[in-house]
Design an enzyme around this catalytic site. Structure first.
Site, PDB file in Angstrom:
ATOM      1  N   GLY A   1      70.178  39.618 153.746  1.00  0.00           N
ATOM      2  CA  GLY A   1      70.530  38.813 154.712  1.00  0.00           C
ATOM      3  C   GLY A   1      69.634  37.599 155.026  1.00  0.00           C
ATOM      4  O   GLY A   1      68.931  37.448 154.092  1.00  0.00           O
TER       5      GLY A   1
ATOM      6  N   LEU B   1      70.871  34.861 155.285  1.00  0.00           N
ATOM      7  CA  LEU B   1      71.455  34.057 153.963  1.00  0.00           C
ATOM      8  C   LEU B   1      71.306  32.501 154.000  1.00  0.00           C
ATOM      9  O   LEU B   1      71.028  31.988 154.941  1.00  0.00           O
ATOM     10  CB  LEU B   1      72.950  34.410 153.819  1.00  0.00           C
ATOM     11  CG  LEU B   1      73.401  35.814 153.784  1.00  0.00           C
ATOM     12  CD1 LEU B   1      74.808  36.091 153.931  1.00  0.00           C
ATOM     13  CD2 LEU B   1      72.669  36.570 152.742  1.00  0.00           C
TER      14      LEU B   1
ATOM     15  N   HIS C   1      72.260  32.500 148.040  1.00  0.00           N
ATOM     16  CA  HIS C   1      72.744  33.684 148.226  1.00  0.00           C
ATOM     17  C   HIS C   1      74.406  33.382 148.215  1.00  0.00           C
ATOM     18  O   HIS C   1      75.194  34.005 147.666  1.00  0.00           O
ATOM     19  CB  HIS C   1      72.941  34.454 149.831  1.00  0.00           C
ATOM     20  CG  HIS C   1      71.497  35.143 149.846  1.00  0.00           C
ATOM     21  ND1 HIS C   1      70.675  34.450 150.931  1.00  0.00           N
ATOM     22  CD2 HIS C   1      70.607  36.132 149.500  1.00  0.00           C
ATOM     23  CE1 HIS C   1      69.374  35.026 150.906  1.00  0.00           C
ATOM     24  NE2 HIS C   1      69.514  36.132 150.153  1.00  0.00           N
TER      25      HIS C   1
ATOM     26  N   GLN D   1      61.211  48.989 149.819  1.00  0.00           N
ATOM     27  CA  GLN D   1      60.632  47.848 148.896  1.00  0.00           C
ATOM     28  C   GLN D   1      59.586  46.876 149.716  1.00  0.00           C
ATOM     29  O   GLN D   1      59.061  45.968 148.620  1.00  0.00           O
ATOM     30  CB  GLN D   1      61.799  47.149 148.124  1.00  0.00           C
ATOM     31  CG  GLN D   1      62.466  46.126 149.117  1.00  0.00           C
ATOM     32  CD  GLN D   1      63.820  45.408 148.693  1.00  0.00           C
ATOM     33  OE1 GLN D   1      64.702  46.127 148.261  1.00  0.00           O
ATOM     34  NE2 GLN D   1      63.546  44.049 148.027  1.00  0.00           N
TER      35      GLN D   1
ATOM     36  N   GLY E   1      69.891  36.783 141.528  1.00  0.00           N
ATOM     37  CA  GLY E   1      69.366  35.485 141.413  1.00  0.00           C
ATOM     38  C   GLY E   1      68.154  35.285 140.456  1.00  0.00           C
ATOM     39  O   GLY E   1      67.311  36.436 140.579  1.00  0.00           O
TER      40      GLY E   1
ATOM     41  N   ASP F   1      64.510  35.835 141.419  1.00  0.00           N
ATOM     42  CA  ASP F   1      63.459  36.966 141.428  1.00  0.00           C
ATOM     43  C   ASP F   1      63.662  37.490 139.933  1.00  0.00           C
ATOM     44  O   ASP F   1      64.283  38.651 139.651  1.00  0.00           O
ATOM     45  CB  ASP F   1      64.120  38.023 142.448  1.00  0.00           C
ATOM     46  CG  ASP F   1      63.998  37.470 143.853  1.00  0.00           C
ATOM     47  OD1 ASP F   1      62.950  37.639 144.411  1.00  0.00           O
ATOM     48  OD2 ASP F   1      64.963  37.067 144.600  1.00  0.00           O
TER      49      ASP F   1
ATOM     50  N   MET G   1      64.979  28.080 147.530  1.00  0.00           N
ATOM     51  CA  MET G   1      65.499  28.715 149.118  1.00  0.00           C
ATOM     52  C   MET G   1      65.031  30.222 148.724  1.00  0.00           C
ATOM     53  O   MET G   1      65.219  30.904 147.783  1.00  0.00           O
ATOM     54  CB  MET G   1      66.966  28.547 148.983  1.00  0.00           C
ATOM     55  CG  MET G   1      67.214  27.238 148.888  1.00  0.00           C
ATOM     56  SD  MET G   1      69.193  26.887 149.553  1.00  0.00           S
ATOM     57  CE  MET G   1      69.108  25.212 149.508  1.00  0.00           C
TER      58      MET G   1
ATOM     59  N   SER H   1      64.752  33.386 152.047  1.00  0.00           N
ATOM     60  CA  SER H   1      64.757  33.822 153.470  1.00  0.00           C
ATOM     61  C   SER H   1      63.608  33.713 154.424  1.00  0.00           C
ATOM     62  O   SER H   1      63.458  33.570 155.411  1.00  0.00           O
ATOM     63  CB  SER H   1      65.106  35.238 153.757  1.00  0.00           C
ATOM     64  OG  SER H   1      66.351  35.435 152.808  1.00  0.00           O
TER      65      SER H   1
HETATM   66  P1  AMP Z   1      67.621  38.882 148.878  1.00  0.00           P
HETATM   67  O1  AMP Z   1      68.181  38.455 150.157  1.00  0.00           O
HETATM   68  O2  AMP Z   1      66.068  37.835 148.920  1.00  0.00           O
HETATM   69  O3  AMP Z   1      67.221  40.273 148.388  1.00  0.00           O
HETATM   70  O4  AMP Z   1      67.841  38.140 147.739  1.00  0.00           O
HETATM   71  C1  AMP Z   1      69.484  38.534 147.372  1.00  0.00           C
HETATM   72  C2  AMP Z   1      69.618  38.049 145.977  1.00  0.00           C
HETATM   73  O5  AMP Z   1      70.041  36.695 146.353  1.00  0.00           O
HETATM   74  C3  AMP Z   1      68.946  38.227 145.012  1.00  0.00           C
HETATM   75  O6  AMP Z   1      69.560  38.454 143.697  1.00  0.00           O
HETATM   76  C4  AMP Z   1      67.951  37.106 144.933  1.00  0.00           C
HETATM   77  O7  AMP Z   1      67.490  36.698 143.743  1.00  0.00           O
HETATM   78  C5  AMP Z   1      69.102  36.071 144.891  1.00  0.00           C
HETATM   79  N1  AMP Z   1      68.573  34.708 145.756  1.00  0.00           N
HETATM   80  C6  AMP Z   1      67.339  34.723 146.475  1.00  0.00           C
HETATM   81  N2  AMP Z   1      67.057  33.416 146.642  1.00  0.00           N
HETATM   82  C7  AMP Z   1      67.823  32.618 145.817  1.00  0.00           C
HETATM   83  C8  AMP Z   1      67.962  31.167 145.391  1.00  0.00           C
HETATM   84  N3  AMP Z   1      67.150  30.307 145.760  1.00  0.00           N
HETATM   85  N4  AMP Z   1      68.703  30.840 144.536  1.00  0.00           N
HETATM   86  C9  AMP Z   1      69.620  31.774 143.827  1.00  0.00           C
HETATM   87  N5  AMP Z   1      69.795  32.989 144.150  1.00  0.00           N
HETATM   88  C10 AMP Z   1      68.690  33.508 145.026  1.00  0.00           C
END
Ligand code: AMP
Length: 284
Positions: free
Chosen positions: A31, A33, A37, A61, A149, A152, A188, A190
């Site tokens: 989230g 977002l 995302h 985690q 993404g 990570d 980007m 969160s």
């Molecule tokens: P998170 O909400 O941080 O767990 O991220 C959820 C998914 O979004 C993961 O697969 C992240 O790698 C991807 N993600 C987070 N930030 C970015 C970004 N700046 N560009 C592309 N994907 C992202």
């Protein structure tokens, strides 16, 4: 967009959609977002009949309790963004729904080497938690395509290994989507929402370091470039945790540029108490 809070309801819906022959794309998130995302949802929208997203801030985690407690939650904005992006289904479970018998009873996967380096070394237990939650979410959704993404990068490698351990690699195709950045290059995240204005202004120096590492392939020694980056980050007021170079296929750490292999440069640094990570593929 349909929202499910219960795994059984989600599974019933997905089973009936699958019965209609619909292909399923899935992007798990925590989230808060942003456009990164959204890019995963768009990629999923382009290739699947049914686009599924999950929002779950997974307690297992977070190795740092205060990072978990301060993790931003913006659920109504998230729902609006997902709807605009063309998401069909949001899975929004609570902790008891994901871990009905408690997290201590969830399966544990051994990511071996991958859990010993970089994020694995700095965040003990982090990938154990990631493996637990992703395996539970994959079991709930059973997607054909999984969108994650590159932001990570190590997590993507861990999930690739998870799919192999569970012998799911032929059933679920992992798509690693490009990093979406702010205008000044900051990836980007969160967690960027937690940066103060002055912190936000210096955070882009992480990206500047990655650009510099890329520009010096074949021209300089990595040890020299690494030191320049650490100095630059420190001068700007960040606290670097690592500036590393690795083989992009298996994350073997490289001491020196090696143009015979695919390389990825990876950086983790703290800005105040906000920990940021970023990376760049060097010979795409
Ligand atoms: P998170 O909400 O941080 O767990 O991220 C959820 C998914 O979004 C993961 O697969 C992240 O790698 C991807 N993600 C987070 N930030 C970015 C970004 N700046 N560009 C592309 N994907 C992202």
């Amino acid at each position: 967009m349909v929202i499910f809070k219960k795994k059984a309801d989600l599974q019933q819906y997905i089973t009936s959609e699958r019965g209609l022959g619909r292909g399923i794309g899935f992007a798990p998130t925590m989230g808060a977002l942003h456009q990164g995302h959204v890019s995963l949802i768009q990629a999923s929208r382009n290739n699947n009949d049914l686009v599924v997203c999950s929002i779950f801030v997974n307690p297992t985690q977070f190795n740092d309790k205060s990072d978990f407690e301060q993790y931003p939650i913006t659920i109504s904005e998230d729902i609006a963004m997902l709807t605009d992006a063309g998401c069909d289904v949001l899975f929004l479970p609570g902790v008891d729904e994901v871990y009905p018998e408690g997290p201590e009873h969830a399966a544990v996967f051994d990511f071996e080497y991958l859990d010993t380096i970089l994020e694995g070394a700095r965040r003990p237990g982090h990938f154990k938690g990631v493996g637990q939650v992703v395996s539970i979410l994959l079991d709930a959704v059973r997607p054909d395509n999984l969108y994650m993404g590159q932001k990570d990068y190590q997590q993507c490698m861990v999930i690739r290994k998870l799919l192999a351990i569970q012998e799911l690699q032929d059933k679920i195709k992992l798509h690693i989507c490009p990093i979406i950045r702010e205008a000044d290059g900051l990836a980007m995240s969160s967690r960027n929402r937690r940066l103060t204005e002055p912190q936000r202004a210096i955070a882009a120096s992480i990206y500047q370091c990655l650009v510099s590492i890329e520009s010096k392939v074949g021209a300089d020694r990595f040890a020299v470039v690494m030191k320049e980056c650490i100095d630059l980050l420190t001068e700007k007021g960040l606290v670097p945790e690592y500036v590393s170079l690795a083989n992009a296929d298996d994350l073997t750490i490289l001491q020196e540029y090696d143009t015979n292999v695919s390389m990825v440069a990876l950086i983790a640094a703290k800005v105040g108490d906000v920990r940021l990570i970023d990376n760049m593929l060097l010979n795409k």
